[in-house]
Design an enzyme around this catalytic site. Structure first.
Site, PDB file in Angstrom:
ATOM      1  CG  HIS A  58      53.151  47.601  37.977  1.00 38.64           C
ATOM      2  ND1 HIS A  58      53.727  46.624  37.204  1.00 38.64           N
ATOM      3  CD2 HIS A  58      52.554  46.953  39.019  1.00 38.64           C
ATOM      4  CE1 HIS A  58      53.501  45.436  37.755  1.00 38.64           C
ATOM      5  NE2 HIS A  58      52.786  45.602  38.850  1.00 38.64           N
ATOM      6  CB  SER A  87      49.564  39.965  34.518  1.00 33.80           C
ATOM      7  OG  SER A  87      50.112  39.130  35.522  1.00 33.80           O
ATOM      8  CE  LYS A 113      45.761  41.013  35.624  1.00 34.11           C
ATOM      9  NZ  LYS A 113      46.272  40.331  36.820  1.00 34.11           N
TER      10      LYS A 113
HETATM   11  P1  AMP Z   1      51.318  43.533  41.429  1.00 37.70           P
HETATM   12  O1  AMP Z   1      52.703  43.997  41.177  1.00 37.70           O
HETATM   13  O2  AMP Z   1      50.845  42.522  40.455  1.00 37.70           O
HETATM   14  O3  AMP Z   1      51.072  43.174  42.868  1.00 37.70           O
HETATM   15  O4  AMP Z   1      50.382  44.789  41.160  1.00 37.70           O
HETATM   16  C1  AMP Z   1      50.588  46.021  41.832  1.00 37.70           C
HETATM   17  C2  AMP Z   1      49.414  46.924  41.574  1.00 37.70           C
HETATM   18  O5  AMP Z   1      49.272  47.134  40.170  1.00 37.70           O
HETATM   19  C3  AMP Z   1      48.082  46.317  42.037  1.00 37.70           C
HETATM   20  O6  AMP Z   1      47.272  47.359  42.582  1.00 37.70           O
HETATM   21  C4  AMP Z   1      47.498  45.782  40.763  1.00 37.70           C
HETATM   22  O7  AMP Z   1      46.093  45.711  40.782  1.00 37.70           O
HETATM   23  C5  AMP Z   1      47.965  46.811  39.772  1.00 37.70           C
HETATM   24  N1  AMP Z   1      47.959  46.249  38.419  1.00 37.70           N
HETATM   25  C6  AMP Z   1      48.562  45.109  38.002  1.00 37.70           C
HETATM   26  N2  AMP Z   1      48.295  44.878  36.705  1.00 37.70           N
HETATM   27  C7  AMP Z   1      47.494  45.890  36.300  1.00 37.70           C
HETATM   28  C8  AMP Z   1      46.847  46.214  35.074  1.00 37.70           C
HETATM   29  N3  AMP Z   1      46.990  45.452  33.986  1.00 37.70           N
HETATM   30  N4  AMP Z   1      46.096  47.334  35.029  1.00 37.70           N
HETATM   31  C9  AMP Z   1      45.938  48.113  36.123  1.00 37.70           C
HETATM   32  N5  AMP Z   1      46.515  47.865  37.303  1.00 37.70           N
HETATM   33  C10 AMP Z   1      47.277  46.774  37.402  1.00 37.70           C
END
Ligand code: AMP
Length: 278
Positions: free
Chosen positions: A34, A182, A146
């Protein structure tokens, strides 16, 4: 750093400065993935807003919505330290007040993969992101590779609905041992965590075979499956080799860039990962 709770407050923040605005939607429990998105947005825009919202409409009835990890204080500290200008923290009642009945459906590219594994998921994602975009009116929005299908769904929505927003894809950030970062990695037991890097090793092995000229889709999927099956704690949910653009599953030989993606379960935890082959 401003902390905003309503669409009106976010819109007022946006309209207080005509310069460019970058936007990073998240579900919080922030990690380096993030923060990499946020830093890129900070580098490319006059101001950056990050949203933190665990969006109930993208979770299925038997999924982890209520136990999804949350740590608002730590998230706010990390974003303040990164230099983010505004954090948008809406509540479910603000986003979906009583009587709410409007949803966004993106067809084709929402089918298959996560769309099949999680019915209604991308409807929830597209709906919340359009609502966030409407309140934030960003110049650019940053998403991780991802969530490869999510990225394609949102790119499609942005084109189809004529949104004047640039969707910026960002590379996957990994732990030193290759596990994709993640928020859900926190669910893993120490034994599962130690075994989880098998996923990226399997993806890399397939990429090596692709680089050596292998184009047979079944052979590539089977190579990944064999590597994962060798790890007793891992259970394959699905392995896909799909057209990188349309996400249609490839039968026979791949003739265009492909997305190799998979979900592997460790106990009840679904780990999603992918690698682009081109
Ligand atoms: P989330 O909080 O899991 O919904 O993720 C929010 C944003 O962060 C989304 O655009 C995800 O694709 C991105 N994101 C989550 N994990 C990663 C990662 N390991 N590398 C790059 N982007 C990420």
């Amino acid at each position: 750093m401003e902390i905003l709770h309503t669409p009106a407050a976010l819109r007022a923040w946006r309209r207080s400065d005509p310069g460019s605005a970058g936007f990073v939607p998240t579900m919080g429990y922030l990690h380096e993935g993030h923060l990499t998105l946020a830093r890129r947005s900070l580098a490319e825009n006059a101001r950056t807003a990050v949203s933190i919202f665990v969006n109930p409409t993208q979770f299925g009835p038997n999924e982890d919505f209520t136990r999804y990890p949350r740590d608002e204080e730590r998230d706010l500290r990390l974003l303040r330290e990164a230099g983010v200008h505004a954090v948008y923290f809406p509540t479910p009642a603000t986003m979906y007040p009583e009587g709410y009945q409007t949803y966004v459906t993106v067809d084709g590219v929402s089918r298959g993969l996560e769309g099949d594994a999680r019915p209604g998921h991308f409807r929830g994602v597209a709906t919340v992101v359009l609502k966030l975009f409407n309140a934030c009116e960003p110049t650019r929005a940053y998403f991780g590779r991802k969530d490869a299908q999510q990225l394609r769904v949102l790119r499609r929505m942005t084109i189809d609905l004529d949104l004047p927003i640039e969707i910026v894809p960002c590379d996957i950030v990994r732990e030193a041992d290759g596990l994709a970062m993640s928020s859900r990695n926190v669910y893993l037991t120490p034994e599962q965590r130690a075994a989880a890097p098998v996923i990226y090793r399997a993806l890399r092995a397939a990429r090596d075979r692709w680089s050596a000229g292998e184009r047979d889709a079944s052979a590539l999927r089977e190579l990944v499956a064999a590597r994962i099956q060798a790890e007793p704690l891992a259970a394959i949910d699905y392995i896909s080799l799909a057209d990188d653009d349309t996400l249609e599953e490839i039968e026979g030989r791949a003739v265009r860039p492909a997305l190799l993606s998979l979900v592997v379960k460790f106990g009840a935890t679904r780990l999603l990962d992918n690698i682009e082959l081109d």
